[in-house]
Structure formats: structure tokens, C-alpha cells
Design a protein around this motif. Sequence first.
Motif, PDB file in Angstrom:
ATOM      1  N   GLU A 161      11.362  21.721  -1.549  1.00  0.00           N
ATOM      2  CA  GLU A 161      10.941  23.082  -1.230  1.00  0.00           C
ATOM      3  C   GLU A 161      11.909  23.764  -0.262  1.00  0.00           C
ATOM      4  N   LYS A 162      12.597  22.973   0.558  1.00  0.00           N
ATOM      5  CA  LYS A 162      13.516  23.531   1.544  1.00  0.00           C
ATOM      6  C   LYS A 162      14.948  23.639   1.017  1.00  0.00           C
ATOM      7  N   LYS A 163      15.253  22.932  -0.053  1.00  0.00           N
ATOM      8  CA  LYS A 163      16.634  22.855  -0.523  1.00  0.00           C
ATOM      9  C   LYS A 163      16.872  23.450  -1.904  1.00  0.00           C
ATOM     10  N   VAL A 164      15.811  23.763  -2.640  1.00  0.00           N
ATOM     11  CA  VAL A 164      15.978  24.250  -4.009  1.00  0.00           C
ATOM     12  C   VAL A 164      15.473  25.676  -4.118  1.00  0.00           C
ATOM     13  N   THR A 165      16.309  26.529  -4.680  1.00  0.00           N
ATOM     14  CA  THR A 165      15.925  27.900  -4.983  1.00  0.00           C
ATOM     15  C   THR A 165      15.914  28.071  -6.491  1.00  0.00           C
ATOM     16  N   TRP A 166      14.822  28.560  -7.028  1.00  0.00           N
ATOM     17  CA  TRP A 166      14.691  28.793  -8.470  1.00  0.00           C
ATOM     18  C   TRP A 166      14.996  30.272  -8.735  1.00  0.00           C
ATOM     19  N   VAL A 167      15.922  30.538  -9.643  1.00  0.00           N
ATOM     20  CA  VAL A 167      16.277  31.904 -10.016  1.00  0.00           C
ATOM     21  C   VAL A 167      16.012  32.056 -11.507  1.00  0.00           C
ATOM     22  N   SER A 168      15.118  32.953 -11.868  1.00  0.00           N
ATOM     23  CA  SER A 168      14.754  33.119 -13.269  1.00  0.00           C
ATOM     24  C   SER A 168      15.299  34.406 -13.897  1.00  0.00           C
TER      25      SER A 168
END
Length: 193
Positions: free
Chosen positions: A185-192
Motif C-alpha cells: 500500500e505504501k510502495k505501489v501506485t495503480w494507474v488505470s
Amino acid sequence: MPEANTAALEFLLSRRSRPAKTLTTPVPTHEELEPILRAGLRAPDHGKLEPWRLIVLEGRAVMDRLADLAQVRGEALDLDAEKITKGRSQFDMGNLAVVVVESPVIAEKVPEIEQSYSAGAVCLQLLNAALAAGWGANWLSGWPSHDRGFLSDGLKLSPRERVAGIIHIGTEKAAPPERPRPEMEKKVTWVSR
């Protein structure tokens, strides 16, 4: 749906480097080390340049020579005793190590930084291959890995070459405790979009 290699994925999800100070003999024979080296050389290599090479350090004589050189270089650089001791310790304790040497190639289409990343990938491939083969392994560097005098005198590197890492391999005498891992949750960014 693709077919998963669950054993490989489980290995990657549970892999754990072994502290170099916990590695001892026996170390892999040439025959046991060869598939580990082959796996390392299968690292991602943009442009098929092979901008790296490997130096296998084996036996007390070479480790003692490099430990002594780290001592001499540390004193010449006027480093404090603690830093000198730390710099020589991986060679004092080591019995077998693979030095991954960055050997950049002049290539218009492949920036040197991408070649450095490829050398780092070789380090990780070697580390994981050694662990998968049942050995203990650790990826180290330290100040001697970046000292030009140590590199030229001890490892005979050319002025353009650098050490990406030193992978120590041996028999682990104690399993390390698990350590905290990054939280997704602190290291992954989801871009859609």
C-alpha cells in the motif's frame, strides 16, 4: 489464462539473502557453480551488449590478498579503523564470491545507465540462482568496491569498469530471521487511465 510456475513464484515470494557472516564451507564446486553462473548471465540485457563480466574469487589465498589490500588502501585513504575493518571483513570471512563487473559498451542506442541496470540484474540473478540451488548467498559491495586503487590492483579492472556487486556464496551456518518487508500500500501506485 497463462500457466503459472507456482514453485518459482513461491520461491521469489519467500527468498531471503543470507548474511555473509553466516556463510561457511563447503562452497560450490566448479560443477555446482556453473549453472548458477549460467543463470546470472541470462539477466536482462538491452541491446544484447553483455556490458558485464564475472570474476570468481575462490579460496583463502585470494580472499586474504584482497583483505590485506583493503587494509592497505583504507590506511592510504586515511579511513577510520572501523571502516577499514568493515571493508576488509567480507574478504576475511569469504570463501567463494562472484564479482559482477560493469563493463560498459559504447552504444548509441543503449545508454550507459541501462547497462548499469543490466549489471545489477546479473547480481540479482546470481543471488537468486545460488539460493534456489540451496546455497546461502549475499550481495555485498562496500567501499573497496568503489575504490579505484583496490579495483585496479586487486581485481585488475580497467578504468572504465566498476563493481556492480560481490555475491558471496557458501553453506549457511544459521538461518536468518525474517525481516520486515515493504507494505504494498505504501510502495505501489495503480494507474488505470
